[in-house]
Design a protein around this motif. Structure first.
Motif, PDB file in Angstrom:
ATOM      1  N   ALA A 130       0.812  -1.218   0.000  1.00 25.86           N
ATOM      2  CA  ALA A 130       0.000   0.000   0.000  1.00 25.86           C
ATOM      3  C   ALA A 130       0.845   1.267   0.000  1.00 25.86           C
ATOM      4  O   ALA A 130       0.444   2.293  -0.560  1.00 25.86           O
ATOM      5  N   ALA A 131       2.028   1.197   0.603  1.00 29.68           N
ATOM      6  CA  ALA A 131       2.878   2.387   0.719  1.00 29.68           C
ATOM      7  C   ALA A 131       3.331   2.921  -0.635  1.00 29.68           C
ATOM      8  O   ALA A 131       3.753   4.086  -0.730  1.00 29.68           O
ATOM      9  N   LEU A 132       3.240   2.122  -1.681  1.00 28.37           N
ATOM     10  CA  LEU A 132       3.678   2.537  -3.010  1.00 28.37           C
ATOM     11  C   LEU A 132       2.533   3.061  -3.881  1.00 28.37           C
ATOM     12  O   LEU A 132       2.748   3.451  -5.029  1.00 28.37           O
ATOM     13  N   ILE A 133       1.318   3.082  -3.340  1.00 35.97           N
ATOM     14  CA  ILE A 133       0.135   3.418  -4.130  1.00 35.97           C
ATOM     15  C   ILE A 133      -0.349   4.826  -3.788  1.00 35.97           C
ATOM     16  O   ILE A 133      -0.531   5.172  -2.618  1.00 35.97           O
ATOM     17  N   ALA A 134      -0.561   5.651  -4.825  1.00 35.63           N
ATOM     18  CA  ALA A 134      -0.999   7.038  -4.618  1.00 35.63           C
ATOM     19  C   ALA A 134      -2.495   7.123  -4.359  1.00 35.63           C
ATOM     20  O   ALA A 134      -2.957   8.030  -3.655  1.00 35.63           O
ATOM     21  N   GLY A 135      -3.255   6.214  -4.946  1.00 41.99           N
ATOM     22  CA  GLY A 135      -4.699   6.259  -4.771  1.00 41.99           C
ATOM     23  C   GLY A 135      -5.361   4.995  -5.275  1.00 41.99           C
ATOM     24  O   GLY A 135      -4.893   4.381  -6.239  1.00 41.99           O
ATOM     25  N   TRP A 136      -6.439   4.610  -4.602  1.00 43.37           N
ATOM     26  CA  TRP A 136      -7.252   3.464  -4.994  1.00 43.37           C
ATOM     27  C   TRP A 136      -8.555   4.028  -5.553  1.00 43.37           C
ATOM     28  O   TRP A 136      -9.348   4.637  -4.806  1.00 43.37           O
ATOM     29  N   VAL A 137      -8.776   3.863  -6.845  1.00 44.17           N
ATOM     30  CA  VAL A 137      -9.954   4.458  -7.481  1.00 44.17           C
ATOM     31  C   VAL A 137     -11.033   3.394  -7.577  1.00 44.17           C
ATOM     32  O   VAL A 137     -10.938   2.463  -8.386  1.00 44.17           O
ATOM     33  N   LEU A 138     -12.050   3.520  -6.751  1.00 42.18           N
ATOM     34  CA  LEU A 138     -13.153   2.573  -6.695  1.00 42.18           C
ATOM     35  C   LEU A 138     -14.404   3.207  -7.286  1.00 42.18           C
ATOM     36  O   LEU A 138     -14.446   4.417  -7.549  1.00 42.18           O
ATOM     37  N   ASP A 139     -15.428   2.395  -7.466  1.00 38.47           N
ATOM     38  CA  ASP A 139     -16.710   2.943  -7.921  1.00 38.47           C
ATOM     39  C   ASP A 139     -17.309   3.868  -6.868  1.00 38.47           C
ATOM     40  O   ASP A 139     -18.105   4.755  -7.187  1.00 38.47           O
ATOM     41  N   THR A 140     -16.918   3.689  -5.620  1.00 33.68           N
ATOM     42  CA  THR A 140     -17.429   4.523  -4.539  1.00 33.68           C
ATOM     43  C   THR A 140     -16.655   5.831  -4.376  1.00 33.68           C
ATOM     44  O   THR A 140     -17.042   6.678  -3.571  1.00 33.68           O
ATOM     45  N   GLY A 141     -15.571   5.993  -5.104  1.00 31.95           N
ATOM     46  CA  GLY A 141     -14.784   7.209  -5.032  1.00 31.95           C
ATOM     47  C   GLY A 141     -13.296   6.917  -4.931  1.00 31.95           C
ATOM     48  O   GLY A 141     -12.864   5.762  -4.990  1.00 31.95           O
ATOM     49  N   VAL A 142     -12.500   7.959  -4.786  1.00 29.87           N
ATOM     50  CA  VAL A 142     -11.049   7.828  -4.698  1.00 29.87           C
ATOM     51  C   VAL A 142     -10.648   7.724  -3.229  1.00 29.87           C
ATOM     52  O   VAL A 142     -10.996   8.584  -2.411  1.00 29.87           O
ATOM     53  N   VAL A 143      -9.907   6.666  -2.914  1.00 28.45           N
ATOM     54  CA  VAL A 143      -9.410   6.463  -1.551  1.00 28.45           C
ATOM     55  C   VAL A 143      -7.934   6.858  -1.527  1.00 28.45           C
ATOM     56  O   VAL A 143      -7.138   6.390  -2.341  1.00 28.45           O
ATOM     57  N   THR A 144      -7.578   7.712  -0.610  1.00 27.93           N
ATOM     58  CA  THR A 144      -6.210   8.211  -0.525  1.00 27.93           C
ATOM     59  C   THR A 144      -5.363   7.342   0.395  1.00 27.93           C
ATOM     60  O   THR A 144      -5.884   6.541   1.184  1.00 27.93           O
ATOM     61  N   ALA A 145      -4.052   7.538   0.311  1.00 26.85           N
ATOM     62  CA  ALA A 145      -3.132   6.802   1.182  1.00 26.85           C
ATOM     63  C   ALA A 145      -3.419   7.101   2.649  1.00 26.85           C
ATOM     64  O   ALA A 145      -3.352   6.214   3.510  1.00 26.85           O
ATOM     65  N   ALA A 146      -3.747   8.359   2.954  1.00 20.45           N
ATOM     66  CA  ALA A 146      -4.044   8.729   4.339  1.00 20.45           C
ATOM     67  C   ALA A 146      -5.277   7.988   4.853  1.00 20.45           C
ATOM     68  O   ALA A 146      -5.329   7.555   6.013  1.00 20.45           O
ATOM     69  N   GLN A 147      -6.282   7.831   3.998  1.00 21.34           N
ATOM     70  CA  GLN A 147      -7.488   7.105   4.399  1.00 21.34           C
ATOM     71  C   GLN A 147      -7.194   5.630   4.649  1.00 21.34           C
ATOM     72  O   GLN A 147      -7.733   5.027   5.581  1.00 21.34           O
ATOM     73  N   VAL A 148      -6.339   5.058   3.804  1.00 13.98           N
ATOM     74  CA  VAL A 148      -5.980   3.652   3.994  1.00 13.98           C
ATOM     75  C   VAL A 148      -5.217   3.481   5.299  1.00 13.98           C
ATOM     76  O   VAL A 148      -5.460   2.534   6.061  1.00 13.98           O
ATOM     77  N   GLU A 149      -4.300   4.401   5.582  1.00 15.52           N
ATOM     78  CA  GLU A 149      -3.567   4.340   6.845  1.00 15.52           C
ATOM     79  C   GLU A 149      -4.507   4.465   8.044  1.00 15.52           C
ATOM     80  O   GLU A 149      -4.269   3.894   9.112  1.00 15.52           O
ATOM     81  N   ALA A 150      -5.614   5.192   7.845  1.00 16.49           N
ATOM     82  CA  ALA A 150      -6.585   5.371   8.913  1.00 16.49           C
ATOM     83  C   ALA A 150      -7.539   4.185   9.040  1.00 16.49           C
ATOM     84  O   ALA A 150      -8.399   4.190   9.920  1.00 16.49           O
ATOM     85  N   GLY A 151      -7.386   3.200   8.143  1.00 12.15           N
ATOM     86  CA  GLY A 151      -8.163   1.978   8.260  1.00 12.15           C
ATOM     87  C   GLY A 151      -9.453   1.940   7.470  1.00 12.15           C
ATOM     88  O   GLY A 151     -10.372   1.196   7.816  1.00 12.15           O
ATOM     89  N   VAL A 152      -9.539   2.715   6.370  1.00  6.77           N
ATOM     90  CA  VAL A 152     -10.794   2.761   5.611  1.00  6.77           C
ATOM     91  C   VAL A 152     -11.166   1.402   5.010  1.00  6.77           C
ATOM     92  O   VAL A 152     -12.341   1.081   4.834  1.00  6.77           O
ATOM     93  N   PHE A 153     -10.180   0.558   4.711  1.00 11.06           N
ATOM     94  CA  PHE A 153     -10.448  -0.767   4.166  1.00 11.06           C
ATOM     95  C   PHE A 153     -10.608  -1.827   5.253  1.00 11.06           C
ATOM     96  O   PHE A 153     -10.913  -2.972   4.961  1.00 11.06           O
ATOM     97  N   GLN A 154     -10.394  -1.453   6.499  1.00  8.99           N
ATOM     98  CA  GLN A 154     -10.472  -2.416   7.580  1.00  8.99           C
ATOM     99  C   GLN A 154     -11.931  -2.778   7.871  1.00  8.99           C
ATOM    100  O   GLN A 154     -12.801  -1.920   7.768  1.00  8.99           O
ATOM    101  N   PRO A 155     -12.208  -4.022   8.246  1.00  6.68           N
ATOM    102  CA  PRO A 155     -13.591  -4.399   8.601  1.00  6.68           C
ATOM    103  C   PRO A 155     -14.053  -3.663   9.847  1.00  6.68           C
ATOM    104  O   PRO A 155     -13.248  -3.349  10.728  1.00  6.68           O
ATOM    105  N   ALA A 156     -15.346  -3.377   9.901  1.00  7.38           N
ATOM    106  CA  ALA A 156     -15.906  -2.693  11.070  1.00  7.38           C
ATOM    107  C   ALA A 156     -15.782  -3.581  12.304  1.00  7.38           C
ATOM    108  O   ALA A 156     -15.927  -4.808  12.229  1.00  7.38           O
TER     109      ALA A 156
END
Length: 341
Positions: free
Chosen positions: A314-340
Protein backbone atom coordinates in the motif's frame (compact mmCIF):
# COMPACT_ATOMS: atom_id res chain seq x y z
CA UNK A 1 -32.35 -16.67 -19.75
CA UNK A 2 -32.58 -13.53 -21.81
CA UNK A 3 -30.08 -12.85 -24.59
CA UNK A 4 -27.00 -11.07 -23.21
CA UNK A 5 -23.91 -9.57 -24.84
CA UNK A 6 -20.75 -8.05 -23.41
CA UNK A 7 -17.36 -7.73 -25.07
CA UNK A 8 -16.35 -11.21 -23.85
CA UNK A 9 -19.56 -13.02 -22.81
CA UNK A 10 -22.68 -14.07 -24.68
CA UNK A 11 -25.89 -15.83 -23.75
CA UNK A 12 -27.50 -17.38 -26.83
CA UNK A 13 -30.16 -20.11 -26.88
CA UNK A 14 -29.76 -20.59 -23.13
CA UNK A 15 -26.04 -21.32 -23.38
CA UNK A 16 -22.96 -19.41 -22.25
CA UNK A 17 -20.36 -18.50 -24.86
CA UNK A 18 -16.88 -17.22 -23.99
CA UNK A 19 -14.70 -15.07 -26.27
CA UNK A 20 -11.38 -16.91 -26.46
CA UNK A 21 -8.90 -14.31 -25.23
CA UNK A 22 -6.01 -16.63 -26.01
CA UNK A 23 -6.85 -16.34 -29.72
CA UNK A 24 -7.03 -12.53 -29.79
CA UNK A 25 -6.12 -10.34 -31.59
CA UNK A 26 -5.56 -12.50 -34.67
CA UNK A 27 -8.75 -14.55 -34.36
CA UNK A 28 -12.21 -14.02 -32.88
CA UNK A 29 -13.39 -17.38 -31.54
CA UNK A 30 -16.47 -17.88 -29.36
CA UNK A 31 -16.26 -21.03 -27.23
CA UNK A 32 -19.40 -22.84 -26.09
CA UNK A 33 -19.38 -23.38 -22.35
CA UNK A 34 -22.07 -25.93 -21.47
CA UNK A 35 -20.68 -27.17 -18.15
CA UNK A 36 -18.56 -26.45 -15.09
CA UNK A 37 -15.56 -28.41 -16.36
CA UNK A 38 -15.60 -26.34 -19.56
CA UNK A 39 -15.58 -23.04 -17.67
CA UNK A 40 -12.86 -24.19 -15.26
CA UNK A 41 -10.72 -25.10 -18.27
CA UNK A 42 -11.40 -21.70 -19.87
CA UNK A 43 -10.38 -19.96 -16.62
CA UNK A 44 -7.18 -21.96 -16.13
CA UNK A 45 -6.09 -21.48 -19.76
CA UNK A 46 -7.06 -17.77 -19.58
CA UNK A 47 -9.52 -18.00 -22.43
CA UNK A 48 -11.65 -16.09 -19.96
CA UNK A 49 -9.75 -13.78 -17.60
CA UNK A 50 -10.02 -10.57 -15.64
CA UNK A 51 -11.21 -10.75 -12.04
CA UNK A 52 -14.68 -9.22 -12.66
CA UNK A 53 -15.32 -11.27 -15.81
CA UNK A 54 -14.37 -14.57 -14.17
CA UNK A 55 -16.90 -13.94 -11.41
CA UNK A 56 -19.61 -13.00 -13.89
CA UNK A 57 -19.02 -16.00 -16.13
CA UNK A 58 -19.27 -18.37 -13.15
CA UNK A 59 -22.49 -16.73 -11.96
CA UNK A 60 -24.11 -16.84 -15.38
CA UNK A 61 -23.18 -20.48 -15.89
CA UNK A 62 -24.71 -21.49 -12.56
CA UNK A 63 -27.94 -19.71 -13.45
CA UNK A 64 -28.06 -21.41 -16.84
CA UNK A 65 -27.41 -24.82 -15.30
CA UNK A 66 -30.28 -24.23 -12.89
CA UNK A 67 -32.60 -23.20 -15.73
CA UNK A 68 -31.57 -26.33 -17.63
CA UNK A 69 -32.64 -28.57 -14.75
CA UNK A 70 -29.54 -29.23 -12.64
CA UNK A 71 -30.49 -30.36 -9.13
CA UNK A 72 -29.89 -28.09 -6.16
CA UNK A 73 -27.27 -30.32 -4.55
CA UNK A 74 -25.30 -30.55 -7.79
CA UNK A 75 -25.51 -26.78 -8.22
CA UNK A 76 -24.05 -26.36 -4.73
CA UNK A 77 -21.19 -28.70 -5.61
CA UNK A 78 -20.61 -26.91 -8.93
CA UNK A 79 -20.45 -23.56 -7.14
CA UNK A 80 -17.61 -24.78 -4.93
CA UNK A 81 -15.71 -26.23 -7.90
CA UNK A 82 -15.93 -22.87 -9.66
CA UNK A 83 -14.85 -21.06 -6.49
CA UNK A 84 -11.54 -22.96 -6.53
CA UNK A 85 -10.78 -22.22 -10.20
CA UNK A 86 -8.90 -18.94 -9.54
CA UNK A 87 -7.74 -18.54 -5.92
CA UNK A 88 -6.30 -15.02 -6.18
CA UNK A 89 -9.24 -13.14 -7.73
CA UNK A 90 -11.64 -12.26 -4.92
CA UNK A 91 -14.42 -11.10 -7.28
CA UNK A 92 -15.09 -14.74 -8.06
CA UNK A 93 -15.62 -15.53 -4.38
CA UNK A 94 -17.77 -12.43 -3.82
CA UNK A 95 -20.03 -13.22 -6.77
CA UNK A 96 -20.38 -16.85 -5.79
CA UNK A 97 -21.23 -15.88 -2.21
CA UNK A 98 -24.19 -13.97 -3.58
CA UNK A 99 -25.15 -16.85 -5.85
CA UNK A 100 -24.98 -19.17 -2.83
CA UNK A 101 -27.53 -17.01 -1.04
CA UNK A 102 -29.77 -17.18 -4.10
CA UNK A 103 -29.38 -20.95 -4.22
CA UNK A 104 -30.63 -21.19 -0.63
CA UNK A 105 -34.02 -19.74 -1.59
CA UNK A 106 -37.05 -21.92 -2.29
CA UNK A 107 -37.43 -20.50 -5.82
CA UNK A 108 -33.69 -20.88 -6.41
CA UNK A 109 -33.86 -21.14 -10.21
CA UNK A 110 -35.50 -17.73 -10.54
CA UNK A 111 -33.30 -16.31 -7.80
CA UNK A 112 -30.06 -17.49 -9.43
CA UNK A 113 -31.02 -16.01 -12.81
CA UNK A 114 -32.04 -12.71 -11.25
CA UNK A 115 -28.82 -12.47 -9.23
CA UNK A 116 -26.51 -13.37 -12.14
CA UNK A 117 -28.08 -10.73 -14.40
CA UNK A 118 -28.01 -8.18 -11.60
CA UNK A 119 -24.28 -8.82 -11.12
CA UNK A 120 -23.69 -8.08 -14.82
CA UNK A 121 -25.62 -4.81 -14.67
CA UNK A 122 -23.88 -3.83 -11.45
CA UNK A 123 -20.48 -4.42 -13.02
CA UNK A 124 -21.34 -2.19 -15.97
CA UNK A 125 -22.40 0.57 -13.58
CA UNK A 126 -19.30 0.07 -11.39
CA UNK A 127 -17.02 0.47 -14.41
CA UNK A 128 -18.70 3.73 -15.43
CA UNK A 129 -18.28 5.14 -11.92
CA UNK A 130 -14.62 4.08 -11.72
CA UNK A 131 -13.95 5.76 -15.08
CA UNK A 132 -15.64 8.97 -13.98
CA UNK A 133 -13.74 9.16 -10.68
CA UNK A 134 -10.39 8.21 -12.20
CA UNK A 135 -10.55 10.58 -15.16
CA UNK A 136 -10.57 13.50 -12.71
CA UNK A 137 -7.04 12.50 -11.64
CA UNK A 138 -5.60 12.64 -15.17
CA UNK A 139 -3.85 15.90 -15.98
CA UNK A 140 -4.21 17.33 -19.50
CA UNK A 141 -1.57 16.04 -21.90
CA UNK A 142 -0.79 12.96 -19.81
CA UNK A 143 1.34 10.11 -21.03
CA UNK A 144 0.10 7.08 -19.12
CA UNK A 145 1.52 3.60 -18.64
CA UNK A 146 -0.63 0.54 -18.00
CA UNK A 147 0.01 -3.13 -17.32
CA UNK A 148 -1.83 -6.30 -18.32
CA UNK A 149 -5.44 -5.85 -19.52
CA UNK A 150 -8.17 -4.03 -17.63
CA UNK A 151 -10.68 -3.08 -20.31
CA UNK A 152 -14.00 -4.36 -21.60
CA UNK A 153 -12.41 -7.76 -22.20
CA UNK A 154 -11.98 -8.16 -18.43
CA UNK A 155 -15.35 -6.77 -17.30
CA UNK A 156 -18.95 -6.40 -18.40
CA UNK A 157 -18.48 -2.67 -18.94
CA UNK A 158 -15.79 -0.24 -20.10
CA UNK A 159 -13.19 -1.74 -17.78
CA UNK A 160 -11.32 -0.55 -14.71
CA UNK A 161 -7.92 1.08 -15.32
CA UNK A 162 -8.44 1.01 -19.08
CA UNK A 163 -11.91 2.47 -18.57
CA UNK A 164 -10.28 5.39 -16.74
CA UNK A 165 -7.76 5.82 -19.54
CA UNK A 166 -10.39 5.73 -22.29
CA UNK A 167 -12.55 8.26 -20.42
CA UNK A 168 -9.48 10.46 -20.00
CA UNK A 169 -8.88 10.23 -23.75
CA UNK A 170 -12.49 11.17 -24.50
CA UNK A 171 -12.10 14.16 -22.17
CA UNK A 172 -8.98 15.31 -24.04
CA UNK A 173 -6.61 14.65 -21.15
CA UNK A 174 -4.53 11.75 -22.55
CA UNK A 175 -1.75 12.29 -25.08
CA UNK A 176 -0.78 8.60 -25.42
CA UNK A 177 -0.53 5.34 -23.55
CA UNK A 178 2.50 3.14 -22.99
CA UNK A 179 1.38 -0.51 -22.98
CA UNK A 180 3.47 -3.11 -21.16
CA UNK A 181 3.42 -6.35 -23.13
CA UNK A 182 2.97 -8.08 -19.74
CA UNK A 183 4.76 -11.39 -19.36
CA UNK A 184 4.29 -14.29 -19.45
CA UNK A 185 1.11 -14.36 -21.59
CA UNK A 186 1.45 -10.94 -23.26
CA UNK A 187 -1.98 -9.77 -22.23
CA UNK A 188 -0.93 -6.17 -22.70
CA UNK A 189 0.56 -6.77 -26.11
CA UNK A 190 -2.32 -8.90 -27.33
CA UNK A 191 -5.38 -7.52 -25.53
CA UNK A 192 -4.77 -3.98 -24.28
CA UNK A 193 -3.14 -2.95 -27.56
CA UNK A 194 -6.14 -4.39 -29.42
CA UNK A 195 -8.66 -2.59 -27.19
CA UNK A 196 -6.89 0.77 -27.38
CA UNK A 197 -6.71 0.41 -31.15
CA UNK A 198 -10.45 -0.27 -31.29
CA UNK A 199 -11.06 2.81 -29.12
CA UNK A 200 -8.78 5.01 -31.24
CA UNK A 201 -6.49 5.83 -28.30
CA UNK A 202 -2.84 6.44 -29.35
CA UNK A 203 -0.54 3.86 -27.78
CA UNK A 204 2.95 2.41 -28.04
CA UNK A 205 3.73 -1.14 -27.03
CA UNK A 206 6.83 -1.81 -24.90
CA UNK A 207 8.52 -4.79 -23.27
CA UNK A 208 8.04 -4.86 -19.49
CA UNK A 209 11.76 -4.23 -18.95
CA UNK A 210 11.60 -0.91 -20.86
CA UNK A 211 9.38 0.92 -18.37
CA UNK A 212 12.27 2.11 -16.20
CA UNK A 213 14.07 3.80 -19.07
CA UNK A 214 10.87 5.63 -20.07
CA UNK A 215 10.41 6.90 -16.53
CA UNK A 216 14.02 8.06 -16.38
CA UNK A 217 13.43 10.02 -19.60
CA UNK A 218 10.34 11.64 -18.01
CA UNK A 219 8.08 10.06 -20.62
CA UNK A 220 5.54 8.72 -18.08
CA UNK A 221 3.23 11.00 -16.10
CA UNK A 222 1.19 8.37 -14.23
CA UNK A 223 0.67 4.62 -14.04
CA UNK A 224 -2.75 2.97 -13.98
CA UNK A 225 -3.33 -0.70 -13.18
CA UNK A 226 -6.19 -2.92 -12.07
CA UNK A 227 -6.39 -5.38 -9.18
CA UNK A 228 -7.39 -8.97 -8.52
CA UNK A 229 -7.59 -8.46 -4.76
CA UNK A 230 -7.15 -5.54 -2.36
CA UNK A 231 -6.32 -6.50 1.21
CA UNK A 232 -7.63 -4.69 4.27
CA UNK A 233 -4.37 -2.75 4.64
CA UNK A 234 -4.46 -1.58 1.00
CA UNK A 235 -1.93 -4.08 -0.42
CA UNK A 236 -2.88 -5.06 -3.98
CA UNK A 237 -2.50 -8.34 -5.84
CA UNK A 238 -2.32 -7.89 -9.60
CA UNK A 239 -0.66 -9.46 -12.63
CA UNK A 240 3.01 -10.25 -12.17
CA UNK A 241 5.16 -7.19 -12.89
CA UNK A 242 2.84 -4.70 -11.19
CA UNK A 243 5.02 -4.52 -8.06
CA UNK A 244 8.09 -3.73 -10.21
CA UNK A 245 6.25 -0.80 -11.79
CA UNK A 246 5.22 0.53 -8.40
CA UNK A 247 8.81 0.46 -7.11
CA UNK A 248 10.01 2.23 -10.24
CA UNK A 249 7.23 4.81 -10.01
CA UNK A 250 8.09 5.51 -6.37
CA UNK A 251 11.77 6.04 -7.22
CA UNK A 252 10.92 8.41 -10.10
CA UNK A 253 8.18 10.32 -8.25
CA UNK A 254 5.38 9.15 -10.55
CA UNK A 255 1.86 8.59 -9.15
CA UNK A 256 0.76 4.95 -9.21
CA UNK A 257 -3.00 4.36 -9.22
CA UNK A 258 -5.08 1.21 -8.79
CA UNK A 259 -8.55 1.14 -10.35
CA UNK A 260 -10.97 -1.56 -9.21
CA UNK A 261 -14.59 -2.11 -8.15
CA UNK A 262 -15.38 -2.33 -4.45
CA UNK A 263 -16.02 -6.06 -5.04
CA UNK A 264 -12.24 -6.47 -5.31
CA UNK A 265 -11.81 -5.45 -1.67
CA UNK A 266 -11.27 -8.30 0.76
CA UNK A 267 -11.60 -6.90 4.31
CA UNK A 268 -11.12 -10.43 5.68
CA UNK A 269 -7.61 -10.52 4.17
CA UNK A 270 -5.30 -8.60 6.53
CA UNK A 271 -2.46 -7.90 4.10
CA UNK A 272 -0.79 -8.94 0.88
CA UNK A 273 1.11 -11.79 2.50
CA UNK A 274 -2.21 -13.56 3.09
CA UNK A 275 -3.23 -13.48 -0.59
CA UNK A 276 -2.79 -16.86 -2.33
CA UNK A 277 -0.66 -16.53 -5.46
CA UNK A 278 -1.34 -18.93 -8.32
CA UNK A 279 1.63 -20.64 -9.97
CA UNK A 280 1.27 -21.19 -13.70
CA UNK A 281 2.74 -23.68 -16.15
CA UNK A 282 6.49 -23.66 -16.79
CA UNK A 283 5.88 -23.82 -20.54
CA UNK A 284 4.54 -20.25 -20.50
CA UNK A 285 8.10 -19.08 -19.76
CA UNK A 286 10.23 -21.64 -21.57
CA UNK A 287 8.64 -21.13 -24.98
CA UNK A 288 5.45 -20.45 -26.86
CA UNK A 289 2.78 -22.53 -28.56
CA UNK A 290 0.19 -21.60 -31.17
CA UNK A 291 -1.19 -22.44 -34.58
CA UNK A 292 2.40 -22.33 -35.81
CA UNK A 293 3.39 -25.15 -33.48
CA UNK A 294 5.40 -25.45 -30.30
CA UNK A 295 8.59 -23.39 -30.00
CA UNK A 296 10.98 -23.84 -27.04
CA UNK A 297 13.82 -21.39 -26.36
CA UNK A 298 14.90 -22.53 -22.90
CA UNK A 299 16.85 -25.74 -22.13
CA UNK A 300 14.61 -28.77 -21.75
CA UNK A 301 15.57 -29.16 -18.09
CA UNK A 302 15.21 -25.45 -17.16
CA UNK A 303 13.60 -24.91 -13.76
CA UNK A 304 10.95 -22.18 -13.83
CA UNK A 305 9.32 -19.84 -11.31
CA UNK A 306 6.08 -18.55 -12.85
CA UNK A 307 3.68 -16.79 -10.43
CA UNK A 308 0.62 -15.30 -12.09
CA UNK A 309 0.48 -12.35 -9.68
CA UNK A 310 2.56 -10.27 -7.32
CA UNK A 311 1.62 -7.99 -4.42
CA UNK A 312 2.18 -4.23 -4.37
CA UNK A 313 2.45 -2.76 -0.84
CA UNK A 314 0.00 0.00 0.00
CA UNK A 315 2.88 2.39 0.72
CA UNK A 316 3.68 2.54 -3.01
CA UNK A 317 0.14 3.42 -4.13
CA UNK A 318 -1.00 7.04 -4.62
CA UNK A 319 -4.70 6.26 -4.77
CA UNK A 320 -7.25 3.46 -4.99
CA UNK A 321 -9.95 4.46 -7.48
CA UNK A 322 -13.15 2.57 -6.69
CA UNK A 323 -16.71 2.94 -7.92
CA UNK A 324 -17.43 4.52 -4.54
CA UNK A 325 -14.78 7.21 -5.03
CA UNK A 326 -11.05 7.83 -4.70
CA UNK A 327 -9.41 6.46 -1.55
CA UNK A 328 -6.21 8.21 -0.53
CA UNK A 329 -3.13 6.80 1.18
CA UNK A 330 -4.04 8.73 4.34
CA UNK A 331 -7.49 7.10 4.40
CA UNK A 332 -5.98 3.65 3.99
CA UNK A 333 -3.57 4.34 6.85
CA UNK A 334 -6.58 5.37 8.91
CA UNK A 335 -8.16 1.98 8.26
CA UNK A 336 -10.79 2.76 5.61
CA UNK A 337 -10.45 -0.77 4.17
CA UNK A 338 -10.47 -2.42 7.58
CA UNK A 339 -13.59 -4.40 8.60
CA UNK A 340 -15.91 -2.69 11.07
CA UNK A 341 -15.36 -3.73 14.69
Amino acid sequence: MQTLQTTSLRIRDNQLWILDQQALPQKTIWCPTPGVADLVEHIKTLRVRGAPLIGLSASLLLALLAENGMAKAELASSLEILRAARPTAVNLMNNLDRMKLALAQDNYVTALTFEALRLVEEDRALCDKIAAHGAQLIAPGSRLLTHCNTGGLATAGVGTALGVISRGWQDGRVEKVWVDETRPLLQGGRLTAWELGELGVPYRLICDSMAASLMAQKQVDAIWVGADRIAANGDVANKIGTYSLAVLAHFHGIPFYVAAPHTTLDPACPNGAAIPIEQRAETEVTGVAGSFGDVRWAPDDAQVYNPAFDVTPAALIAGWVLDTGVVTAAQVEAGVFQPAR
